[in-house]
Design a protein around this motif. Structure first.
Motif, mmCIF file in Angstrom:
data_model
loop_
_atom_site.group_PDB
_atom_site.id
_atom_site.type_symbol
_atom_site.label_atom_id
_atom_site.label_comp_id
_atom_site.label_asym_id
_atom_site.label_seq_id
_atom_site.Cartn_x
_atom_site.Cartn_y
_atom_site.Cartn_z
ATOM 1 N N SER A 1 0.811 -1.208 0.000
ATOM 2 C CA SER A 1 0.000 0.000 0.000
ATOM 3 C C SER A 1 0.845 1.260 0.000
ATOM 4 O O SER A 1 0.380 2.323 -0.411
ATOM 5 C CB SER A 1 -0.919 -0.003 1.225
ATOM 6 N N ASP A 2 2.115 1.158 0.454
ATOM 7 C CA ASP A 2 2.990 2.339 0.432
ATOM 8 C C ASP A 2 3.720 2.501 -0.895
ATOM 9 O O ASP A 2 4.575 3.382 -1.030
ATOM 10 C CB ASP A 2 4.012 2.251 1.581
ATOM 11 N N GLY A 3 3.419 1.650 -1.881
ATOM 12 C CA GLY A 3 4.023 1.795 -3.202
ATOM 13 C C GLY A 3 5.286 1.000 -3.409
ATOM 14 O O GLY A 3 5.824 0.975 -4.519
ATOM 15 N N LEU A 4 5.814 0.345 -2.374
ATOM 16 C CA LEU A 4 7.049 -0.429 -2.509
ATOM 17 C C LEU A 4 6.744 -1.799 -3.094
ATOM 18 O O LEU A 4 5.771 -2.458 -2.708
ATOM 19 C CB LEU A 4 7.728 -0.586 -1.149
ATOM 20 N N GLU A 5 7.593 -2.219 -4.031
ATOM 21 C CA GLU A 5 7.467 -3.550 -4.607
ATOM 22 C C GLU A 5 8.300 -4.526 -3.788
ATOM 23 O O GLU A 5 9.466 -4.272 -3.506
ATOM 24 C CB GLU A 5 7.919 -3.552 -6.065
ATOM 25 N N ARG A 6 7.692 -5.625 -3.405
ATOM 26 C CA ARG A 6 8.335 -6.590 -2.528
ATOM 27 C C ARG A 6 8.225 -7.987 -3.135
ATOM 28 O O ARG A 6 7.279 -8.291 -3.875
ATOM 29 C CB ARG A 6 7.673 -6.609 -1.139
ATOM 30 N N SER A 7 9.211 -8.841 -2.819
ATOM 31 C CA SER A 7 9.173 -10.259 -3.221
ATOM 32 C C SER A 7 8.457 -11.038 -2.136
ATOM 33 O O SER A 7 8.884 -11.031 -0.976
ATOM 34 C CB SER A 7 10.595 -10.797 -3.424
ATOM 35 N N ILE A 8 7.367 -11.696 -2.501
ATOM 36 C CA ILE A 8 6.500 -12.370 -1.530
ATOM 37 C C ILE A 8 6.399 -13.847 -1.901
ATOM 38 O O ILE A 8 6.233 -14.203 -3.063
ATOM 39 C CB ILE A 8 5.093 -11.744 -1.513
ATOM 40 N N ILE A 9 6.485 -14.700 -0.868
ATOM 41 C CA ILE A 9 6.279 -16.140 -1.053
ATOM 42 C C ILE A 9 4.836 -16.466 -0.708
ATOM 43 O O ILE A 9 4.364 -16.170 0.394
ATOM 44 C CB ILE A 9 7.239 -16.955 -0.172
ATOM 45 N N TRP A 10 4.137 -17.046 -1.673
ATOM 46 C CA TRP A 10 2.775 -17.552 -1.454
ATOM 47 C C TRP A 10 2.860 -19.028 -1.098
ATOM 48 O O TRP A 10 3.474 -19.814 -1.824
ATOM 49 C CB TRP A 10 1.938 -17.380 -2.724
#
Length: 932
Positions: A592-601
């Motif tokens: 929501s703050d605009g940062l792109e993050r690598s996420i494990i689903w």
């Protein structure tokens, strides 16, 4: 086993018993008549027979009579039969249905009684049951038939009572759980008579139990497959429960850890961590405690863990339990350790290399600023680090030179690749000429943030380091891989419930991150058509072709990048079609703050017992820091490989066990191994071969002290030993201060040593004759004088001078004189012993030192020398040149207080020989002269 008797057999048995009694009385009477009618005789045997008949008759008569009397007496009355009407009211109040099955008749399993509360419990009237066996098999649940069956051969029952739980079909069409308790009643002979049973309604209890088991199974599955270890502790800190993930993470079974003191497997150095944050603080404060420590696995290895403890309070606000979540952060710690080791290795190389190294920072406004330099830069340029660091080129360099340097820096930034240029350093001794290589260093966004310069002094004839020091590596330490949150998608209700933490990360102002917002609600998610190569998130979610049950995930998927949306959609379809047990993927998401993050689903689909999908459960974990660290390590490794492959000096690493950890191509070439891999081999055998020194650079493994400027002899395979110049940097182990690693930088100095030996030989040798010169001869003369005087050894000295040598030079020229002197030196050397030392003192004057030689013996040798010199015939330009020599012999010790005094005695003897006519030997004692 005996069979059950028939009714007719039981009747015949009752009629035969009185007849047997009457027959017994008749036999007794016959025996008594025989006794009375038998005449008495003197024969003893006959008398005994009479008495035996009397006894048998009396016994049989008494028994038969007693039986008949007992049968004639009146019997007690049988109890009145129990009537159903007497206990039916009691059965109506009982929650269980009582039934009885008669096993005595020829028709098995005939239901002869059932309590009147059957309609209230199951909804059936007793008249509807009919054949109980047929009715029971028609109304029991198909899955429960096997466990509800009774053993039909009741004679083999090992117990009188059996209890079963199964489902029966009610009259309303629904199955209900019942508990069927059956008791076997046997007759006096042990034969089965009746089955008496009770059916108790336990449907509500079983539904609660099944739901509890389903919830426990779901929680156990989550705990078993989680990457964390979940634990529950009492307020007294006693471990109550552990998740099954301990098997995969630590190698222990949960019950193993429940039975031991946890501190026994925690590293002793980390015990103070728990003392500084005691758990009892939970009793007074609602706090979350965090510990980082090392724990021993079942395989004997130490691994780093981070534990977070959360208090659990009861309704009265008292501490009832403590829940802990422990995560393996060993990979993060090892990454940080590798980064530190790499930085330390490059710093040691940077500080110990002889090449000029400097770094230049590229500022946002395009200006350049010097950031660092090594000692070689200071030594060659004369600019101190204080005057160089944090200064711009125009602040410390002449204007013309500064403009030219800045132009090269700008050229390097524009080309984005290494460039080379040459620069002469004016004002320094020798005006060294540097060949400089500028290498750009890129930041995370791909912009040039730094330039590393490497200058090689081309005026020196030796190999220099071509090392590259990366001082701008601003890698972030690996952060905690924290769980972002979770979601549950109810398949039947088609609703998605995200956790509070997931809402905070991705939801922003929205009530539910799973709901798909409009562009007006969230403007930053309304993206234009992505340009080629751009990393934008997509909004074409209707094209994902998800299963209808997964449509509530559309809102959450809108935060995922375009490429990863398609990949997740394919994996969710495979999960729905049971082609995969679970979904595990790393995707790119924007918070929501605009940062792109690598996420494990990590998603799994929960199925019911009937095979229908019930719930889609998922967790999301942020692994951006780990991915960034892995990318930084990869860049560092590529930079390491570039430096190690281009540098001319040999560089290799040594681990704490003395094994080679790496070696660059130059090291393998200098040691004679070519392209062969040396990693894991013993360093001492590789570099020393069969000639290990008493102490070498490997001593740094023990004392941990760096070494520079060492000179040793390494072994080159197939050639032998060769001299090297080396420096040693120490890399201490972060986990054990007593274990050190080494980085060794060395170069072959064989050519330098050869030049040194040549210069040394030139310093002590006469250039014309090849004999030792005057300085070296006098030095050896002093040494032998001291040795002879200390040990009282006879030592002699000869002084030789060519006769009329000046006349030869004047008549034939100096070239002929030089050749004659060389011929004289060769003849002299051929006649002397190995222990003798000869030398040219100047012009045509020579001297010979004879250790361990008495004067008389020296006189004899001098005579042989004189005779041999007289036979020299030098052919020169058609002429034959001959010469003679005058020799003076002296005792070096004979009363002399110094070596020069002994040499002066021989010199005086030489002048005496010349005065007496030349071409003769003079000196020593009269005894020597008489002997000659």
């Amino acid at each position: 086993m005996p069979s059950k008797p028939k009714p007719t057999q039981r009747l015949n048995r009752r009629l035969s018993l009185p007849f047997a009694g009457l027959l017994g009385l008749l036999v007794a009477a016959v025996l008594l008549l025989i006794f009375m009618a038998w005449p008495m005789a003197p024969n003893q045997a006959v008398e005994w027979l009479r008495l035996l008949a009397l006894g048998l008759g009396a016994a049989i008569g008494v028994g038969a009579g007693g039986y008949l009397i007992a049968r004639a007496l009146p019997r007690p009355l049988a109890p009145a039969p129990l009537r159903e009407a007497d206990f039916n009211p009691l059965m109506m109040a009982n929650p269980a249905v009582i039934y009885r099955i008669d096993l005595r008749s020829n028709v098995r399993d005939r239901l002869d009684y059932i309590s009147p509360n059957l309609p209230a419990v199951l909804g059936y009237a007793p008249a509807e049951l009919g054949d109980i066996s047929h009715w029971w098999r028609q109304h029991i649940h198909p899955d429960d038939v096997a466990k509800a069956e009774l053993d039909g051969d009741f004679a083999h029952w090992g117990q009188q009572e059996k209890r079963r739980q199964y489902r029966l079909l009610q009259s309303n069409g629904h199955f209900k759980w019942v508990c069927d308790t059956t008791r076997l009643v046997r007759d006096a002979d042990g034969a089965p008579n009746f089955l008496i049973g009770a059916l108790l309604d336990i449907d509500a209890q079983m539904q609660l139990q099944l739901r509890l088991e389903e919830e426990q199974t779901r929680y156990r599955l989550i705990a078993e497959h989680a990457e964390d270890i979940i634990g529950l502790h009492t307020p007294e800190l006693r471990l109550q429960w552990l998740s099954g993930s301990t098997r995969a993470i630590l190698g222990y079974k949960p019950e193993q850890l429940l039975s031991i003191d946890i501190l026994k497997i925690i590293h002793p150095d980390d015990w103070p961590v728990f003392g500084a944050k005691p758990w009892r603080v939970f009793a007074t404060q609602d706090l979350v405690q965090t510990w980082v420590y090392r724990i021993s696995t079942a395989f004997g290895a130490w691994r780093w863990f981070e534990t977070r403890a959360t208090p659990i309070f009861d309704d009265q606000g008292r501490l009832s339990a403590i829940q802990t979540v422990s995560r393996d952060i060993n990979q993060r710690v090892l990454m940080a350790r590798k980064l530190a080791e790499s930085e330390q290795m490059y710093r040691s190389i940077f500080e110990n290399m002889d090449a000029v190294v400097f770094t230049v920072g590229v500022e946002p406004d395009g200006e350049f600023m010097f950031l660092a330099c090594n000692d070689a830069h200071t030594r060659l340029t004369g600019i101190s680090p204080a005057d160089f660091i944090r200064h711009r080129p125009h602040e410390i360099l002449p204007p013309d030179l500064a403009d030219w340097v800045v132009e090269n820096y700008q050229h390097c930034v524009a080309r984005r690749e290494p460039i080379r240029y040459a620069q002469r350093v004016l004002g320094m001794e020798g005006n060294p000429f540097l060949n400089i290589v500028l290498t750009p260093i890129f930041d995370e966004e791909g912009a040039v943030s730094m330039i590393i310069g490497l200058g090689v002094d081309q005026t020196e004839q030796q190999k220099l380091f071509l090392e590259l020091k990366q001082t701008a590596a601003q890698l972030q330490h690996v952060k905690d891989i924290a769980q972002l949150g979770s979601f549950e998608l109810d398949i039947s209700a088609k609703t998605c419930a995200p956790s509070v933490l997931l809402m905070r990360w991705f939801g922003g102002a929205h009530d539910n991150v799973c709901a798909l917002p409009t562009p007006q609600q969230d403007e930053w998610r309304a993206f234009p058509e992505p340009a080629p190569g751009a990393n934008l998130l997509a909004v074409n979610l209707p094209e994902l072709n998800l299963p209808g049950a997964f449509l509530p995930l559309m809102g959450l998927l809108s935060y995922v990048s375009a490429i990863d949306q398609q990949r997740l959609a394919l994996m969710l379809n495979r999960l729905w079609e049971k082609d995969a047990p679970r979904l595990h993927a790393t995707v790119l998401m924007r918070r929501s703050d605009g940062l792109e993050r690598s996420i494990i689903w990590d998603v799994q689909l929960v199925w019911s017992e009937a095979g229908a999908p019930v719930m889609l459960e998922g967790t999301l974990q942020d692994v951006t820091d780990r991915v960034t660290a892995e990318q930084a390590i990869a860049r560092t490794n590529r930079r390491d490989a570039a430096v190690l492959h281009t540098v001319g000096e040999g560089i290799f690493g040594v681990d704490a066990m003395g094994k080679m950890s790496f070696a660059n191509p130059a090291a393998r070439r200098l040691l004679g191994f070519g392209t062969q891999q040396l990693t894991g081999l013993d360093v001492a055998e590789l570099v020393y071969g069969e000639y290990p020194p008493a102490s070498g650079f490997l001593a740094a493994l023990g004392d941990g002290i760096p070494r520079t400027g060492l000179q040793e002899r390494f072994w080159r395979r197939g050639e032998g030993l060769f001299p090297v110049h080396l420096s040693v940097a120490v890399l201490p182990d972060d986990f054990d201060a007593k274990r050190n690693g080494l980085v060794v930088v060395f170069s072959d100095i064989s050519e330098i040593k050869r030049h040194e030996r040549l210069l040394e030989m030139m310093a002590i040798t006469d250039e014309l004759t090849g004999l030792p010169n005057r300085r070296y001869f006098l030095q050896r003369l002093d040494e032998e004088f001291e040795r002879a005087r200390r040990y009282n050894l006879p030592t002699s000295v000869l002084m030789l001078d060519l006769d009329y040598f000046k006349r030869i030079n004047d008549e034939y020229g100096h070239a002929a004189g030089d050749e004659l002197l060389r011929q004289f030196a060769r003849t002299l050397q051929s006649l002397l012993r190995r222990q003798d030392i000869s030398g040219r003192l100047g012009g045509e004057e020579f001297a010979v030192l004879m250790p361990n030689t008495p004067c008389l013996h020296a006189f004899e040798i001098a005579e042989r020398l004189r005779a041999a010199i007289g036979h020299i015939a030098l052919a020169w330009e058609g002429s034959i040149i001959q010469c003679t020599v005058s020799v003076g012999v002296g005792d070096l010790l004979d009363g002399a207080s110094s070596a020069s005094e002994g040499l002066s005695r021989a010199d005086k003897a030489l002048y005496l020989a010349k005065a007496q006519g030349r071409n003769q030997v003079s000196g020593c004692t009269n005894l020597a002269k008489d002997a000659v």
